[in-house]
Motif scaffolding. Structure first.
Motif, mmCIF file in Angstrom:
data_model
loop_
_atom_site.group_PDB
_atom_site.id
_atom_site.type_symbol
_atom_site.label_atom_id
_atom_site.label_comp_id
_atom_site.label_asym_id
_atom_site.label_seq_id
_atom_site.Cartn_x
_atom_site.Cartn_y
_atom_site.Cartn_z
ATOM 1 N N MET A 71 0.824 -1.213 0.000
ATOM 2 C CA MET A 71 0.000 0.000 0.000
ATOM 3 C C MET A 71 0.860 1.266 0.000
ATOM 4 O O MET A 71 0.471 2.315 0.513
ATOM 5 N N SER A 72 2.049 1.187 -0.592
ATOM 6 C CA SER A 72 2.900 2.364 -0.713
ATOM 7 C C SER A 72 2.259 3.412 -1.620
ATOM 8 O O SER A 72 1.463 3.080 -2.511
ATOM 9 N N ILE A 73 2.621 4.669 -1.411
ATOM 10 C CA ILE A 73 2.266 5.734 -2.359
ATOM 11 C C ILE A 73 3.454 5.921 -3.287
ATOM 12 O O ILE A 73 4.557 6.272 -2.843
ATOM 13 N N TRP A 74 3.228 5.676 -4.572
ATOM 14 C CA TRP A 74 4.340 5.759 -5.525
ATOM 15 C C TRP A 74 4.690 7.214 -5.806
ATOM 16 O O TRP A 74 5.831 7.630 -5.658
ATOM 17 N N LYS A 75 3.682 8.003 -6.195
ATOM 18 C CA LYS A 75 3.899 9.407 -6.503
ATOM 19 C C LYS A 75 2.603 10.183 -6.253
ATOM 20 O O LYS A 75 1.510 9.612 -6.237
ATOM 21 N N ILE A 76 2.754 11.485 -6.070
ATOM 22 C CA ILE A 76 1.638 12.422 -6.083
ATOM 23 C C ILE A 76 1.978 13.498 -7.107
ATOM 24 O O ILE A 76 3.131 13.912 -7.232
ATOM 25 N N GLU A 110 16.718 -2.984 -3.512
ATOM 26 C CA GLU A 110 16.478 -3.318 -4.914
ATOM 27 C C GLU A 110 15.033 -3.047 -5.327
ATOM 28 O O GLU A 110 14.679 -3.210 -6.497
ATOM 29 N N GLY A 111 14.197 -2.608 -4.382
ATOM 30 C CA GLY A 111 12.818 -2.267 -4.713
ATOM 31 C C GLY A 111 12.406 -0.893 -4.227
ATOM 32 O O GLY A 111 11.243 -0.510 -4.356
ATOM 33 N N PHE A 112 13.327 -0.109 -3.709
ATOM 34 C CA PHE A 112 13.050 1.162 -3.030
ATOM 35 C C PHE A 112 12.840 2.265 -4.064
ATOM 36 O O PHE A 112 13.793 2.734 -4.674
ATOM 37 N N ASP A 113 11.582 2.728 -4.228
ATOM 38 C CA ASP A 113 11.274 3.600 -5.363
ATOM 39 C C ASP A 113 10.151 4.597 -5.083
ATOM 40 O O ASP A 113 9.862 5.422 -5.927
ATOM 41 N N GLU A 114 9.518 4.542 -3.901
ATOM 42 C CA GLU A 114 8.259 5.251 -3.717
ATOM 43 C C GLU A 114 8.396 6.546 -2.924
ATOM 44 O O GLU A 114 9.364 6.753 -2.195
ATOM 45 N N LEU A 115 7.370 7.378 -3.036
ATOM 46 C CA LEU A 115 7.250 8.574 -2.205
ATOM 47 C C LEU A 115 7.047 8.185 -0.748
ATOM 48 O O LEU A 115 7.705 8.731 0.144
ATOM 49 N N VAL A 116 6.119 7.272 -0.483
ATOM 50 C CA VAL A 116 5.852 6.826 0.887
ATOM 51 C C VAL A 116 6.011 5.320 0.965
ATOM 52 O O VAL A 116 5.285 4.571 0.290
ATOM 53 N N VAL A 117 6.952 4.867 1.783
ATOM 54 C CA VAL A 117 7.205 3.447 2.005
ATOM 55 C C VAL A 117 7.073 3.175 3.505
ATOM 56 O O VAL A 117 7.684 3.867 4.316
#
Length: 391
Positions: A71-76, A110-117
């Protein structure tokens, strides 16, 4: 036949999404405050293949959520401003391709890419190994790479409120069964995003947990001259390297080759409701991102500075947390783990506010100043004993 189409998402031209127009998560909601549109889809091709995505449009901003990635937020995105960062891994990456149990303990990266993690739930800090060198706790835990189920949307036409709901289970036989129920709440015509998380211990014995919200900001908000504004009560560097920049701890420069991360641990001043606000604003003050959280269950705040070259991940992290992200054993010794009794639920609350003009930035700045204007901060120039396992 399901009516689908392919579309590009925000500024990520290499990945396509197949949007499902007949999904129950795809809808247009008419409210007294205006329209909210949602659509559900999946990434197609490459390392993102199969990752679920839900896009929510409040009329003034778009929020892109990745249920498959905890349920991460990828981008806003709002008014042409992107809130997120350019990770060198160019995700999103399907959790099946992220080697969480890599012996180094660093597979999470190796998966760290989101605005909110979300980092947790059993552990959220540095990797930890036993006396034989075997990995016990991977860096930042497992919850960000576990898929959500029970996805649903609830809304209220009168108030303009809409919530995307998902549940993520972190479990192991004989050891743990922690259920995260996440509600992402928005309102029609509003820029604010609420994260309302409840964690329940579903075993018959007490459990301990940790939770940290890794909120990551890159360009265009992060630029040369950008700063973090925060109502500091107490501040300390994590290590000697961070101590070397203590006088500029909240100031950010242009991308710098070979920059090594700096980390700062803090406690923040609060208002009468035990809420506090922090903000990263751009150098010219034209945009920013504010985070408001309640310290009852998120008593600590961490700043992560990684102003490396853009190709290496130019980013800073704002991190409300239950504890400091040291090794779990150290945090256990300092009594900073959260204990949950059998059947008990712990609640964690925070909100994000994209700031899209100078007026919004200045209003937030005044809010932060008001929290600390009568308080003299304690600043430790070296790592503080009991706060950092590198002290």
């Amino acid at each position: 036949m399901v009516n689908t189409k392919y579309a590009r998402v925000l500024d990520h031209p290499e990945s396509s999404i197949r949007w499902d127009q007949e999904s129950p998560l795809t809808m247009t909601v008419e409210t007294r405050e205006g329209e909210i549109e949602t659509r559900y889809g999946r990434f197609v091709g490459g390392p993102a293949d199969g990752v679920e995505v839900v896009e929510i449009d409040t009329g003034v901003m778009r929020v892109v959520v990745l249920p498959t990635r905890g349920m991460s937020i990828w981008k806003i995105e709002s008014k042409g401003i992107r809130f997120g960062f350019d990770s060198p891994i160019a995700g999103p990456i399907h959790p099946s391709l992220v080697p969480i149990d890599d012996p180094s303990g660093l597979g999470f990266l190796e998966g760290f890419d989101e605005l909110v993690v979300r980092c947790g739930l059993e552990s959220n800090g540095a990797p930890e190994h036993d006396e034989h060198g075997n990995l016990v706790y991977p860096v930042h835990g497992r919850i960000a790479n576990l898929p959500a189920d029970a996805l649903s949307i609830e809304y209220d036409e009168a108030s303009g409120r809409l919530e995307l709901i998902g549940e993520v289970m972190e479990a192991r036989w004989f050891a743990k069964r922690l259920r995260l129920k996440s509600r992402l709440r928005v309102r029609a015509g509003s820029y604010r995003v609420y994260l309302l998380d409840d964690v329940t211990n579903e075993l018959s014995k007490p459990a301990t947990m940790q939770l940290l919200y890794h909120i990551n900001i890159g360009s265009p908000v992060l630029d040369d001259g950008a700063v973090l504004e925060a109502p500091i009560e107490e501040l300390a560097p994590r290590d000697e390297l961070s101590a070397g920049e203590i006088d500029e701890w909240n100031q950010f420069g242009a991308p710098q080759d070979n920059y090594v991360e700096r980390v700062y641990f803090t406690k923040l001043c609060v208002d009468d409701s035990n809420e506090t606000t922090t903000m990263v604003r751009s150098g010219d003050g034209s945009c920013g991102l504010a985070v408001t959280h309640n310290v009852n269950h998120l008593p600590y705040f961490i700043l992560w500075k990684n102003t490396a070259a853009k190709s290496d991940g130019y980013v800073v992290g704002m991190e409300p947390a239950t504890n400091f992200p040291n090794k779990r054993s150290f945090e256990t010794e300092q009594d900073r783990l959260v204990t949950i009794e059998p059947g008990e639920t712990k609640s964690f609350r925070l909100s994000l506010l994209p700031l899209i003009n100078e007026q919004a930035v200045n209003k937030t700045s005044e809010r932060i100043k008001s929290l600390s204007e009568t308080f003299e901060a304690t600043v430790h120039r070296q790592p503080k004993a009991g706060w950092s396992d590198m002290s």
